[in-house]
Design an enzyme around this catalytic site. Structure first.
Site, PDB file in Angstrom:
ATOM      1  N   CYS A   7     -11.028   3.108   0.922  1.00  0.00           N
ATOM      2  CA  CYS A   7      -9.582   3.319   1.053  1.00  0.00           C
ATOM      3  C   CYS A   7      -9.158   2.492   2.260  1.00  0.00           C
ATOM      4  O   CYS A   7      -9.834   2.512   3.303  1.00  0.00           O
ATOM      5  CB  CYS A   7      -9.292   4.793   1.278  1.00  0.00           C
ATOM      6  SG  CYS A   7      -7.622   5.143   1.877  1.00  0.00           S
TER       7      CYS A   7
ATOM      8  N   ASP B 153       0.867  -1.185   0.000  1.00  0.00           N
ATOM      9  CA  ASP B 153       0.000   0.000   0.000  1.00  0.00           C
ATOM     10  C   ASP B 153       0.904   1.236   0.000  1.00  0.00           C
ATOM     11  O   ASP B 153       2.123   1.129   0.137  1.00  0.00           O
ATOM     12  CB  ASP B 153      -0.885  -0.012   1.261  1.00  0.00           C
ATOM     13  CG  ASP B 153      -1.789   1.209   1.358  1.00  0.00           C
ATOM     14  OD1 ASP B 153      -2.366   1.610   0.324  1.00  0.00           O
ATOM     15  OD2 ASP B 153      -1.915   1.786   2.456  1.00  0.00           O
ATOM     16  N   SER B 154       0.270   2.392  -0.095  1.00  0.00           N
ATOM     17  CA  SER B 154       1.024   3.648  -0.032  1.00  0.00           C
ATOM     18  C   SER B 154       1.584   3.891   1.368  1.00  0.00           C
ATOM     19  O   SER B 154       2.471   4.713   1.536  1.00  0.00           O
ATOM     20  CB  SER B 154       0.115   4.811  -0.418  1.00  0.00           C
ATOM     21  OG  SER B 154      -0.988   4.861   0.469  1.00  0.00           O
TER      22      SER B 154
ATOM     23  N   HIS C 289      -6.959   2.780   4.389  1.00  0.00           N
ATOM     24  CA  HIS C 289      -6.616   3.507   5.625  1.00  0.00           C
ATOM     25  C   HIS C 289      -7.844   3.683   6.532  1.00  0.00           C
ATOM     26  O   HIS C 289      -7.699   3.815   7.749  1.00  0.00           O
ATOM     27  CB  HIS C 289      -6.086   4.913   5.303  1.00  0.00           C
ATOM     28  CG  HIS C 289      -4.644   4.962   4.921  1.00  0.00           C
ATOM     29  ND1 HIS C 289      -4.178   4.493   3.720  1.00  0.00           N
ATOM     30  CD2 HIS C 289      -3.556   5.439   5.589  1.00  0.00           C
ATOM     31  CE1 HIS C 289      -2.864   4.689   3.661  1.00  0.00           C
ATOM     32  NE2 HIS C 289      -2.474   5.264   4.785  1.00  0.00           N
TER      33      HIS C 289
ATOM     34  N   CYS D  13      -4.522  -1.415  -1.686  1.00  0.00           N
ATOM     35  CA  CYS D  13      -4.704   0.022  -1.878  1.00  0.00           C
ATOM     36  C   CYS D  13      -5.823   0.232  -2.897  1.00  0.00           C
ATOM     37  O   CYS D  13      -5.730  -0.259  -4.036  1.00  0.00           O
ATOM     38  CB  CYS D  13      -3.393   0.620  -2.394  1.00  0.00           C
ATOM     39  SG  CYS D  13      -3.541   2.340  -2.903  1.00  0.00           S
TER      40      CYS D  13
ATOM     41  N   GLU E 255      -1.665   9.208   8.720  1.00  0.00           N
ATOM     42  CA  GLU E 255      -0.207   8.982   8.631  1.00  0.00           C
ATOM     43  C   GLU E 255       0.555   9.879   9.608  1.00  0.00           C
ATOM     44  O   GLU E 255       1.655   9.530  10.036  1.00  0.00           O
ATOM     45  CB  GLU E 255       0.278   9.214   7.192  1.00  0.00           C
ATOM     46  CG  GLU E 255      -0.238   8.190   6.194  1.00  0.00           C
ATOM     47  CD  GLU E 255       0.519   6.859   6.227  1.00  0.00           C
ATOM     48  OE1 GLU E 255       1.702   6.839   6.591  1.00  0.00           O
ATOM     49  OE2 GLU E 255      -0.099   5.822   5.889  1.00  0.00           O
TER      50      GLU E 255
HETATM   51  N1  DGL Z   1      -4.655   3.304   1.284  1.00  0.00           N
HETATM   52  C1  DGL Z   1      -4.771   3.751  -0.040  1.00  0.00           C
HETATM   53  C2  DGL Z   1      -6.101   3.480  -0.667  1.00  0.00           C
HETATM   54  O1  DGL Z   1      -6.688   2.493  -0.304  1.00  0.00           O
HETATM   55  C3  DGL Z   1      -4.117   5.028  -0.479  1.00  0.00           C
HETATM   56  C4  DGL Z   1      -4.328   6.274   0.276  1.00  0.00           C
HETATM   57  C5  DGL Z   1      -3.393   7.362  -0.183  1.00  0.00           C
HETATM   58  O2  DGL Z   1      -2.185   7.116  -0.222  1.00  0.00           O
HETATM   59  O3  DGL Z   1      -3.876   8.457  -0.515  1.00  0.00           O
HETATM   60  O4  DGL Z   1      -6.554   4.184  -1.522  1.00  0.00           O
END
Ligand code: DGL
Length: 242
Positions: free
Chosen positions: A174, A13-14, A176, A76, A145
């Site tokens: 997302c 993931d990011s 996160h 992600c 984050e």
């Molecule tokens: N966790 C990621 C997603 O599901 C990316 C969030 C990001 O880096 O902006 O989209």
């Protein structure tokens, strides 16, 4: 005693978001080995162009391949909705996106007042279709984050996105966002979350053909060969006198 077959599963993931997917996968498949990569240097992905997303994620796929993983999970939503097919073309390792199981799940449900929250690039991709309230939430990931999930600032940001919306079922589009479920509940106490990591973990079928299987028999005959051929797809078989 049950024999346990281990697989190495690469998850990326990011940043921290994919850990919610990893957690769900480990809960469901504790016998496997996992390798995780979070691109915390380049986060957020949610507002990056397709080209940038592909450039960054290609490197991660190569890295996970070098770690000899058997399958890769794109944990992600942003990458899954924008560059999945390009990443799939790039690797011979089976690669799974985080969105498809949730989309299938939604097709088989009749959920009222259904909404999705996700990054700008995921919402822009239109991956969830038009029968769903779609809300881009670019401010959530940077706060998570920065360790501010439980802050007043986060609460205000979430209120801005959700308070005046009539939502009973919310897709966390997302990875996160499961990290702020409690904060969302303060605004919408009775909301039902649809968590992509949990749905993926529930549905991920690991194909038997992906296992590496080396079989040795001290005496090999046709009966053994045909039995093995009926039981397994991919294997090497050899007679070995010790
Ligand atoms: N966790 C990621 C997603 O599901 C990316 C969030 C990001 O880096 O902006 O989209």
């Amino acid at each position: 005693m049950n024999a346990v077959i281990k697989m190495r599963i690469g998850v990326f993931d990011s940043g921290l978001g994919g850990l919610t997917v990893l957690e769900a996968l480990i809960k469901k498949n504790p016998q496997n080995e996992y390798v995780y990569f979070g691109d915390t240097l380049n986060i957020p992905y949610g507002d990056k162009s397709k080209e940038e997303l592909l450039k960054l994620s290609s490197k991660i796929v190569k890295f996970l391949e070098s770690k000899k993983v058997d399958i890769i999970v794109i944990a992600c939503g942003t990458l899954s909705s924008n560059v999945y097919s390009e990443l799939d073309d790039l690797t011979t390792t089976p690669i799974y996106d985080i969105l498809s199981p949730t989309r299938e799940f939604l097709e088989n449900q009749k959920l009222n007042n259904l909404a999705v929250i996700a990054t700008e690039m995921t919402i822009k991709s239109g991956v969830f279709g038009s029968d769903i309230i779609s809300i881009a939430c670019p401010k959530i990931v940077p706060l998570i984050e920065a360790g501010k999930s439980d802050s007043e600032e986060m609460q205000k940001v979430l209120e801005g996105y959700l308070k005046d919306k009539n939502i009973d079922n919310l897709v966390l589009g997302c990875t996160h966002y499961p990290l702020v479920k409690e904060q969302i509940k303060k605004i919408k106490p009775n909301i039902n979350f649809i968590d992509m990591g949990e749905i993926l973990a529930e549905n991920l079928k690991i194909e038997p053909s992906k296992y590496q299987l080396d079989l040795y028999f001290s005496s090999l005959n046709e009966t053994i060969k045909s039995l093995v051929a009926n039981m397994f797809k991919d294997y090497k078989i050899e007679e070995r006198r010790l």
